[in-house]
Design an enzyme around this catalytic site. Structure first.
Site, PDB file in Angstrom:
ATOM      1  CB  CYS A 146      -1.411   5.249 -49.506  1.00  0.00           C
ATOM      2  SG  CYS A 146      -0.738   5.094 -51.176  1.00  0.00           S
TER       3      CYS A 146
ATOM      4  CG  ASN B 109      -2.200   2.925 -55.961  1.00  0.00           C
ATOM      5  OD1 ASN B 109      -2.642   2.530 -57.045  1.00  0.00           O
ATOM      6  ND2 ASN B 109      -1.630   2.090 -55.120  1.00  0.00           N
TER       7      ASN B 109
ATOM      8  CB  CYS C 258       4.761   6.487 -51.881  1.00  0.00           C
ATOM      9  SG  CYS C 258       5.346   7.829 -52.941  1.00  0.00           S
ATOM     10  NE  ARG C 259       1.531   6.963 -47.556  1.00  0.00           N
ATOM     11  CZ  ARG C 259       0.641   7.796 -47.048  1.00  0.00           C
ATOM     12  NH1 ARG C 259       0.527   7.887 -45.728  1.00  0.00           N
ATOM     13  NH2 ARG C 259      -0.123   8.537 -47.820  1.00  0.00           N
ATOM     14  CB  SER C 260      -1.136   1.554 -51.142  1.00  0.00           C
ATOM     15  OG  SER C 260      -1.283   2.356 -52.280  1.00  0.00           O
TER      16      SER C 260
ATOM     17  CG  ASP D 278       2.913  11.656 -48.134  1.00  0.00           C
ATOM     18  OD1 ASP D 278       3.677  11.028 -48.885  1.00  0.00           O
ATOM     19  OD2 ASP D 278       2.384  12.736 -48.427  1.00  0.00           O
TER      20      ASP D 278
HETATM   21  P1  4NP Z   1       1.364   7.900 -51.209  1.00  0.00           P
HETATM   22  O1  4NP Z   1       2.244   9.245 -51.280  1.00  0.00           O
HETATM   23  O2  4NP Z   1       0.003   8.308 -50.684  1.00  0.00           O
HETATM   24  O3  4NP Z   1       2.118   7.060 -50.251  1.00  0.00           O
HETATM   25  O4  4NP Z   1       1.309   7.347 -52.623  1.00  0.00           O
HETATM   26  C1  4NP Z   1       1.829  10.383 -51.978  1.00  0.00           C
HETATM   27  C2  4NP Z   1       2.040  10.469 -53.337  1.00  0.00           C
HETATM   28  C3  4NP Z   1       1.659  11.616 -54.034  1.00  0.00           C
HETATM   29  C4  4NP Z   1       1.058  12.654 -53.351  1.00  0.00           C
HETATM   30  C5  4NP Z   1       0.845  12.566 -51.971  1.00  0.00           C
HETATM   31  C6  4NP Z   1       1.228  11.421 -51.292  1.00  0.00           C
HETATM   32  N1  4NP Z   1       0.674  13.832 -54.048  1.00  0.00           N
HETATM   33  O5  4NP Z   1       0.319  14.848 -53.391  1.00  0.00           O
HETATM   34  O6  4NP Z   1       0.678  13.837 -55.289  1.00  0.00           O
END
Ligand code: 4NP
Length: 166
Positions: free
Chosen positions: A15, A18, A20-22, A136
């Site tokens: 993702c 790294n 949240c989702r992954s 996200d």
């Molecule tokens: P992820 O979510 O891609 O599912 O880990 C996010 C975590 C942090 C950010 C964006 C999406 N960020 O902008 O820091």
């Protein structure tokens, strides 16, 4: 390394952050693989296309969504995708179209030729959801982590069913 070296299915969830989702997908897929008694068939990891959170554990809300179902992801640490991931893994499973595009760009700039067949969207394995992307949850409102959990559970279940026993 050739795909499937040592008979393993090598799966990397990807993702943006790294955190949240992954990490949720890595935890969910590891859990499903263990429940199926298939742990020795798999190498499972996750990574982010960005380097924004390298070295940090998953987001507390992601940890909570998983812990509520008895899945502990607190030991995971964020890392960024690297060119070697295209040879070290057979499948790179993206959470959304943006992750997928960035992976294909990294592959192209690294001279990787077989990236298109390895880079998949998680929800290709869960067509019944009617969705193609796991949104996200980090910038989503309340309920975003529950939505992510349900989609990730469906995608990981379908992914495991798609991979033959080794
Ligand atoms: P992820 O979510 O891609 O599912 O880990 C996010 C975590 C942090 C950010 C964006 C999406 N960020 O902008 O820091």
């Amino acid at each position: 390394m050739e795909p499937g070296t040592n008979g393993l299915h090598r799966v990397l969830f990807v993702c943006l952050g790294n955190i949240c989702r992954s990490p949720m997908a890595e935890g969910m897929f590891t859990h499903l693989v263990e429940q199926a008694g298939r742990s020795e068939e798999f190498r499972i990891d996750s990574a982010g296309t960005s380097n924004w959170h390298v070295g940090t554990p998953p987001d507390p809300d992601a940890q909570r969504a998983m812990a509520e179902r008895g899945i502990d992801i607190s030991g995971q640490r964020c890392r960024q995708v690297r060119p070697e991931d295209f040879s070290d893994f057979d499948l790179l499973i993206a959470m959304d179209d943006s992750n997928r595009s960035i992976l294909l760009r990294v592959a192209e700039s690294s001279g990787v030729s077989d990236a298109k067949s390895k880079v998949r969207l998680l929800l290709e394995y869960a067509p019944q959801t009617g969705r193609t992307e796991v949104p996200d949850p980090w910038s989503g409102g309340s309920g975003a982590f529950e939505t992510a959990y349900r989609l990730i559970e469906a995608g990981c279940t379908g992914l495991l069913e798609s991979l033959p026993r080794r």
